[in-house]
Design an enzyme around this catalytic site. Structure first.
Site, PDB file in Angstrom:
ATOM      1  N   ASP A   1       0.879  -1.162  -0.142  1.00 32.30           N
ATOM      2  CA  ASP A   1      -0.097  -0.054  -0.119  1.00 32.30           C
ATOM      3  C   ASP A   1       0.966   1.258  -0.101  1.00 32.30           C
ATOM      4  OD1 ASP A   1      -2.214   1.695   0.056  1.00 32.30           O
ATOM      5  OD2 ASP A   1      -3.250   0.381   1.412  1.00 32.30           O
TER       6      ASP A   1
ATOM      7  N   HIS B   1       2.221   1.913  -3.834  1.00 32.04           N
ATOM      8  CA  HIS B   1       2.002   3.353  -3.690  1.00 32.04           C
ATOM      9  C   HIS B   1       3.000   4.104  -3.326  1.00 32.04           C
ATOM     10  CE1 HIS B   1      -1.863   1.449  -4.939  1.00 32.04           C
ATOM     11  NE2 HIS B   1      -2.338   1.288  -3.871  1.00 32.04           N
TER      12      HIS B   1
END
Length: 184
Positions: free
Chosen positions: A43, A66
């Site tokens: 993430d 990310h």
């Protein structure tokens, strides 16, 4: 909430397909320094939430998944401003985003996102190198869609010496609020 805290020389890893594994996530924090750190998770490398001020991030390697994300902001009523962030000497490698600010459409709080400096940032095969998304809606259709624009004001953002490669033709996405347009 945490105040006056340093993170340095740390490596944080999780499988790239592991959901909701933010490397470092902070909200309502102040005077945090993150340096000389490697983050590769499923993430956000670093997620910066409501009420975070005086944050200094330097010499961080981030990827895959990310990038460094401010938000999401504006979903809840009692959120606080996010201000005075310096993010420098960063390498984003194979991330979906590099620099990202995301705010909800028709947000519940009127807050300020201000005085950010992003400097000396290398992108290696990043999908959206710079992504300001003020129409954040992760699970469409969103109830907010009919209600209008984000009430989060983004202003005084410096982007300096950002270079490298993008996976997409559109490397920069600036989707600012029509009600509170991005300033400076």
């Amino acid at each position: 909430s945490v105040h006056h805290f340093n993170i340095t020389g740390v490596t944080i890893t999780a499988p790239s397909d592991s959901p909701n594994t933010d490397g470092i996530k902070m909200g309502s924090c102040s005077n945090i320094h993150i340096s000389n750190t490697n983050i590769g998770t499923g993430d956000d490398c670093i997620a910066i939430l409501s009420g975070t001020t005086n944050l200094d991030i330097s010499n961080v390697k981030c990827g895959p998944r990310h990038g460094i994300c401010v938000g999401s902001l504006g979903k809840n009523k009692d959120e606080k401003d996010v201000k005075d962030l310096t993010i420098r000497d960063i390498v984003f490698n194979g991330t979906s985003d590099g620099i990202r600010i995301k705010t909800w459409e028709s947000s519940a709080s009127k807050i300020l996102v201000s005085n950010f400096v992003y400097e000396n940032i290398q992108m290696i095969d990043v999908e959206k190198a710079i992504n300001i998304d003020q129409k954040y809606c992760p699970h469409p259709p969103c109830e907010h869609e009919k209600k209008g624009e984000s009430h989060v004001q983004i202003q005084d953002i410096k982007l300096k010496n950002i270079y490298g490669t993008s996976k997409n033709k559109l490397a920069v996405n600036l989707q600012c609020s029509k009600s509170f347009p991005c300033k400076n």
